[in-house]
Write a protein that holds these residues in place. Structure first.
Motif, PDB file in Angstrom:
ATOM      1  N   GLU A   1      -7.197  -0.485  -3.447  1.00 18.86           N
ATOM      2  CA  GLU A   1      -6.345  -0.815  -4.598  1.00 18.86           C
ATOM      3  C   GLU A   1      -5.817  -2.259  -4.496  1.00 18.86           C
ATOM      4  O   GLU A   1      -5.726  -2.962  -5.508  1.00 18.86           O
ATOM      5  N   ILE A   2      -5.503  -2.681  -3.275  1.00 12.58           N
ATOM      6  CA  ILE A   2      -4.997  -4.052  -3.085  1.00 12.58           C
ATOM      7  C   ILE A   2      -6.036  -5.090  -3.548  1.00 12.58           C
ATOM      8  O   ILE A   2      -5.705  -6.006  -4.312  1.00 12.58           O
TER       9      ILE A   2
ATOM     10  N   GLU B   1       0.832  -1.222   0.000  1.00 15.22           N
ATOM     11  CA  GLU B   1       0.000   0.000   0.000  1.00 15.22           C
ATOM     12  C   GLU B   1       0.862   1.267   0.000  1.00 15.22           C
ATOM     13  O   GLU B   1       0.559   2.236  -0.695  1.00 15.22           O
TER      14      GLU B   1
ATOM     15  N   ASN C   1       2.062   1.847  -3.369  1.00 20.54           N
ATOM     16  CA  ASN C   1       0.980   2.357  -4.231  1.00 20.54           C
ATOM     17  C   ASN C   1       0.830   3.871  -4.062  1.00 20.54           C
ATOM     18  O   ASN C   1       0.609   4.585  -5.044  1.00 20.54           O
TER      19      ASN C   1
ATOM     20  N   LYS D   1       5.338   1.081 -11.049  1.00 21.36           N
ATOM     21  CA  LYS D   1       5.376  -0.306 -10.584  1.00 21.36           C
ATOM     22  C   LYS D   1       5.910  -1.202 -11.691  1.00 21.36           C
ATOM     23  O   LYS D   1       5.480  -1.114 -12.843  1.00 21.36           O
TER      24      LYS D   1
ATOM     25  N   GLY E   1      -6.261   2.004   1.764  1.00 23.22           N
ATOM     26  CA  GLY E   1      -5.229   1.425   0.886  1.00 23.22           C
ATOM     27  C   GLY E   1      -5.600   0.034   0.388  1.00 23.22           C
ATOM     28  O   GLY E   1      -5.084  -0.419  -0.640  1.00 23.22           O
ATOM     29  N   LEU E   2      -6.490  -0.636   1.112  1.00 25.42           N
ATOM     30  CA  LEU E   2      -6.908  -1.976   0.674  1.00 25.42           C
ATOM     31  C   LEU E   2      -7.809  -1.944  -0.553  1.00 25.42           C
ATOM     32  O   LEU E   2      -7.985  -2.968  -1.220  1.00 25.42           O
TER      33      LEU E   2
ATOM     34  N   GLU F   1       1.434   6.867  -6.885  1.00 22.83           N
ATOM     35  CA  GLU F   1       0.473   7.947  -7.136  1.00 22.83           C
ATOM     36  C   GLU F   1       1.128   9.310  -6.988  1.00 22.83           C
ATOM     37  O   GLU F   1       0.818  10.237  -7.726  1.00 22.83           O
TER      38      GLU F   1
ATOM     39  N   ARG G   1     -11.178   5.764  -8.687  1.00 22.32           N
ATOM     40  CA  ARG G   1      -9.822   5.906  -9.224  1.00 22.32           C
ATOM     41  C   ARG G   1      -9.295   4.585  -9.788  1.00 22.32           C
ATOM     42  O   ARG G   1      -8.744   4.546 -10.886  1.00 22.32           O
TER      43      ARG G   1
END
Lengths: 326, 326
Positions: B96-97, A45, A48, A60, B93-94, A52, B141
């Motif tokens: 996107e994960i 995270e 990530n 990535k 954050g999860l 951004e 997003r």
């Protein structure tokens, strides 16, 4: 093309800009030393967020083709790896999960015995465990590379032989050049390279002859000798650069939460922290020095280009996905 | 093309074969009702095993183009979704994960108040929460679709308006046809469809007029009327098929671990379990009946093809990745 196959810096915009200044196209970054699965996800995270925040500097990296994309757009591709199998806990299903999230290297051990193999600091090396064999097969299937940088000799040789795909020692030097516990004996490097694997040379002072005082010439001569012994195409760089980290981090690397007692690892009670880097390799802007040093040894331009990045590129292209795909 | 935008079966080779018999090209399957992140990952793992075990019947679906691939190879593409935001815990954050792992739909609530919005069984509907707004932005997003099937009216309307990308009600029917708590009132469907969103019609008997005795004609007439009201292009199927599940599962869906008291949800003390499916839609082999039934209402062949799959296909193509990519 310049690829560094291991760093664990205290990441910041400054360092990302230095990667660009140094012309570093790809870096394999460590995102787990002792973290369990959920903690490792927090580290994914964190990256990530950086992707951004700094879309013009980094991106990535999942496949070798991402390095081409990074080069075309003037960025550095960041590939993820673990120095311990702690992120997969005792759950083989997590191998595919972490690969899907972007992990591309996983060490089977970090110094200590793990569920999978024996680390280089244990007194007894019992080789690859029952679970270790299952996990290597699963890593082979999905394209997660076995990294034995911090493993004991027998475990490393067994992993190289048992694995159906090439493995790596992403960051270490040759033991004959500098007999540090973490550097690799001839039989170990031979087992890895003869099975198609890679050795990435480390700039971490504890792995260098004369440590922080090591000369560029000596470092490059070691590489040239390894090229004679094992073939240039199996060699690359894995600097182990830990830029801007406080000394508390090296202590955490060594003891994590597995011990209540301090362990100095490659350091000592009088020098417990990070040793200073050699003057000719202080950060990502200094890769050009290594390139120049390697040329001075008499290696050809093609050989030097391979060691600086081309060999890792080919290895990434062959080993980061299911075999049928690559 | 046939796409079912919600199932939660007790998965087996038998069901995967029935999908093939029924010509079902893609299914959105629920992989979390009450699971936290780590438990949801175990469910991703379970599906990874099924993809390995049944490579000729099913494949992982991530993008609309995977449906084309599935059709070319005679398989069903499986897309993942959550009926609750429990998998992201309190960690934005999860989002996107879980998207990286393959999640493509997430309900903001499952019947109860969540950290994000209000569920359809609460007595007070306070709309989208502070965290809910942040999470919708993040879902927009990365391309994780907001699903409001089990949410309360105000929350649903606010989500449809706040979201910068279309949202979905993957499985429900119109309230005017069958006034079940889970069916959607005109203002709700209008807010969703006017913002480009989709309504998937449910075959779950509690959502049907006359429940298990509902006729195919009545069901298809409801769809034809919705086509007049909201535009055919916003309509699809989300069968809510829970094939081969024991009654203990519907109890777990309803109470998870949030209550020590039994809650009968859409059932009752005298009928706590899964009601029988209508005869004309017992499993994946019966999608042809709906197609025939829709044609009989006077909808054109193109309109029927859209409702059976084409509309979801287009929605998947537009909404499963970052906006710039699609």
């Amino acid at each position: 093309m310049r690829i560094d196959c291991l760093q664990y810096a205290n990441w910041s915009e400054k360092i990302f800009r230095q990667m660009r200044e140094g012309g570093v196209d790809a870096v394999h970054v460590t995102i787990a030393y002792h973290e369990n699965f959920r903690e490792t996800v927090l580290n994914f995270e964190k990256w990530n967020r950086w992707f951004e925040q700094y879309p013009d500097l980094i991106m990535k990296g999942q496949w070798a083709s991402d390095i081409d994309k990074a080069r075309e757009t003037g960025r550095t591709a960041i590939f993820f790896g673990f120095q311990n199998p702690s992120p997969i806990e005792d759950d083989i299903g997590l191998v595919e999960i972490v690969h899907t999230l972007g992990a591309r290297f996983m060490q089977l051990t970090y110094n200590n015995q793990s569920l999978l193999a024996t680390g280089c600091y244990e007194s007894e090396d019992t080789g690859i465990t029952r679970m270790g064999k299952q996990v290597i097969k699963e890593m082979n299937r999905v394209g997660l590379v076995v990294d034995m940088s911090h493993s004991a000799d027998r475990s490393t040789i067994e992993a190289a032989e048992f694995s159906e795909r090439p493995i790596a020692i992403t960051h270490a030097n040759t033991y004959e050049w500098s007999p540090a516990l973490r550097n690799k004996r001839d039989a170990v490097v031979r087992a890895v390279t003869e099975n198609g694997g890679m050795l990435g040379f480390s700039l971490y002072p504890h792995h260098l002859k004369d440590k922080s005082d090591c000369t560029l010439e000596s470092f490059c001569e070691m590489i040239a000798r390894a090229a004679d012994q094992y073939g240039t195409e199996h060699l690359g760089i894995g600097s182990d650069l830990c830029q801007d980290q406080p000394d508390s981090i090296v202590e955490w690397m060594r003891v994590g939460r597995w011990s209540k007692e301090i362990d100095y690892g490659e350091g000592s009670a009088t020098a417990p922290g990070f040793p200073p880097m050699p003057q000719w390799f202080e950060d990502n802007r200094h890769f050009g020095n290594i390139e120049t040093g390697l040329r001075a040894t008499g290696l050809s331009n093609d050989e030097v280009a391979g060691i600086m990045g081309g060999n890792w590129y080919k290895f990434f292209a062959d080993n980061f996905g299911p075999k049928s795909q690559t």
